[in-house]
Design a protein around this motif. Sequence first.
Motif, mmCIF file in Angstrom:
data_model
loop_
_atom_site.group_PDB
_atom_site.id
_atom_site.type_symbol
_atom_site.label_atom_id
_atom_site.label_comp_id
_atom_site.label_asym_id
_atom_site.label_seq_id
_atom_site.Cartn_x
_atom_site.Cartn_y
_atom_site.Cartn_z
ATOM 1 N N THR A 266 0.857 -1.182 0.000
ATOM 2 C CA THR A 266 0.000 0.000 0.000
ATOM 3 C C THR A 266 0.891 1.229 0.000
ATOM 4 O OG1 THR A 266 -1.708 -1.159 1.256
ATOM 5 C CG2 THR A 266 -1.794 1.249 1.269
ATOM 6 N N ASP A 267 0.808 2.031 -1.041
ATOM 7 C CA ASP A 267 1.633 3.239 -1.160
ATOM 8 C C ASP A 267 3.116 2.959 -0.926
ATOM 9 O OD1 ASP A 267 -0.609 4.812 -1.711
ATOM 10 O OD2 ASP A 267 -0.979 5.207 0.414
ATOM 11 N N GLY A 268 3.591 1.846 -1.458
ATOM 12 C CA GLY A 268 4.996 1.481 -1.333
ATOM 13 C C GLY A 268 5.367 0.850 0.001
ATOM 14 N N ILE A 269 4.395 0.640 0.864
ATOM 15 C CA ILE A 269 4.641 0.036 2.182
ATOM 16 C C ILE A 269 4.213 -1.428 2.130
ATOM 17 C CG2 ILE A 269 4.048 0.093 4.632
ATOM 18 C CD1 ILE A 269 3.383 3.105 4.236
ATOM 19 N N HIS A 270 5.103 -2.319 2.527
ATOM 20 C CA HIS A 270 4.779 -3.741 2.598
ATOM 21 C C HIS A 270 3.895 -3.958 3.821
ATOM 22 C CE1 HIS A 270 7.834 -4.940 -0.377
ATOM 23 N NE2 HIS A 270 8.500 -3.910 0.111
ATOM 24 N N VAL A 271 2.695 -4.469 3.603
ATOM 25 C CA VAL A 271 1.765 -4.744 4.697
ATOM 26 C C VAL A 271 1.660 -6.256 4.845
ATOM 27 C CG1 VAL A 271 -0.579 -4.474 5.578
ATOM 28 C CG2 VAL A 271 0.477 -2.634 4.228
ATOM 29 N N LEU A 272 2.035 -6.739 6.013
ATOM 30 C CA LEU A 272 1.968 -8.162 6.316
ATOM 31 C C LEU A 272 0.868 -8.371 7.349
ATOM 32 C CD1 LEU A 272 5.792 -8.837 6.721
ATOM 33 C CD2 LEU A 272 4.389 -9.113 4.667
ATOM 34 N N THR A 273 -0.106 -9.182 7.025
ATOM 35 C CA THR A 273 -1.206 -9.472 7.932
ATOM 36 C C THR A 273 -1.026 -10.895 8.434
ATOM 37 O OG1 THR A 273 -2.640 -7.989 6.696
ATOM 38 C CG2 THR A 273 -3.716 -9.557 8.177
ATOM 39 N N ALA A 274 -0.676 -11.002 9.712
ATOM 40 C CA ALA A 274 -0.414 -12.304 10.322
ATOM 41 C C ALA A 274 -1.661 -12.817 11.022
ATOM 42 C CB ALA A 274 0.739 -12.178 11.321
ATOM 43 N N ALA A 275 -1.840 -14.150 11.002
ATOM 44 C CA ALA A 275 -2.966 -14.779 11.690
ATOM 45 C C ALA A 275 -2.495 -16.099 12.287
ATOM 46 C CB ALA A 275 -4.120 -15.023 10.724
ATOM 47 N N GLY A 276 -2.780 -16.291 13.566
ATOM 48 C CA GLY A 276 -2.395 -17.534 14.233
ATOM 49 C C GLY A 276 -1.511 -17.263 15.423
ATOM 50 N N GLU A 277 -0.501 -18.103 15.590
ATOM 51 C CA GLU A 277 0.418 -17.989 16.716
ATOM 52 C C GLU A 277 1.845 -17.864 16.216
ATOM 53 O OE1 GLU A 277 -0.251 -21.345 19.284
ATOM 54 O OE2 GLU A 277 -2.299 -20.723 19.740
ATOM 55 N N ILE A 278 2.621 -17.025 16.903
ATOM 56 C CA ILE A 278 4.029 -16.845 16.564
ATOM 57 C C ILE A 278 4.838 -17.465 17.694
ATOM 58 C CG2 ILE A 278 5.861 -15.199 16.074
ATOM 59 C CD1 ILE A 278 3.620 -13.217 15.199
ATOM 60 N N ASP A 279 5.504 -18.575 17.379
ATOM 61 C CA ASP A 279 6.315 -19.266 18.372
ATOM 62 C C ASP A 279 7.471 -19.972 17.667
ATOM 63 O OD1 ASP A 279 5.230 -21.603 17.217
ATOM 64 O OD2 ASP A 279 3.722 -21.817 18.795
ATOM 65 N N HIS A 280 8.167 -20.861 18.396
ATOM 66 C CA HIS A 280 9.348 -21.516 17.813
ATOM 67 C C HIS A 280 9.008 -22.398 16.622
ATOM 68 C CE1 HIS A 280 7.850 -24.625 20.535
ATOM 69 N NE2 HIS A 280 8.524 -25.495 19.804
ATOM 70 N N GLU A 281 7.773 -22.860 16.533
ATOM 71 C CA GLU A 281 7.384 -23.708 15.408
ATOM 72 C C GLU A 281 6.987 -22.905 14.173
ATOM 73 O OE1 GLU A 281 4.472 -26.604 16.491
ATOM 74 O OE2 GLU A 281 5.692 -27.384 18.144
ATOM 75 N N THR A 282 6.549 -21.674 14.356
ATOM 76 C CA THR A 282 6.058 -20.868 13.229
ATOM 77 C C THR A 282 6.930 -19.652 12.927
ATOM 78 O OG1 THR A 282 4.641 -19.530 14.660
ATOM 79 C CG2 THR A 282 3.671 -21.543 13.736
ATOM 80 N N GLY A 283 7.945 -19.440 13.721
ATOM 81 C CA GLY A 283 8.769 -18.238 13.590
ATOM 82 C C GLY A 283 9.413 -18.065 12.227
ATOM 83 N N ASP A 284 9.805 -19.176 11.597
ATOM 84 C CA ASP A 284 10.445 -19.068 10.285
ATOM 85 C C ASP A 284 9.521 -18.432 9.246
ATOM 86 O OD1 ASP A 284 12.795 -20.174 11.192
ATOM 87 O OD2 ASP A 284 12.358 -22.190 10.448
#
Length: 125
Positions: free
Chosen positions: A25-43
């Motif tokens: 959006t207007d040159g800005i990278h927009v990342l929409t995360a959903a779920g859990e951020i932990d050692h299994e999903t961090g990558d």
Amino acid sequence: MAEREVAETEQARRAGELSIAASVTDGIHVLTAAGEIDHETGDILAQALDVSGAPRPRVVLDLEQVAFMDSTGINILIAAHGTLTEASGWLRLAQPRPAVQRVLQLVGIDIIIDCHETLSQALTA
């Protein structure tokens, strides 16, 4: 009984997954995360935050749909913030849920990385 246990295990595994939708959006990278951020999903998050090669990379990470984040997520955010800042860009966080906001505040990330109540605020700050 075994089939029920397998189904419950699969459902629990899906509940802990992380997905990230990316847009610009207007040159800005927009990342929409959903779920859990932990050692299994961090990558997944680390890969999404890697916008190397982009001139003056600007990234907003929308956390509205993130239910949980542990120290893995914190470390990834700190590393991404450093990388983006070195490239004359920035990282902003938007819409963290209360549980995630609490983690960000406890470790002081909200002081290092701009955190905004809405996505709109993060995009226009």
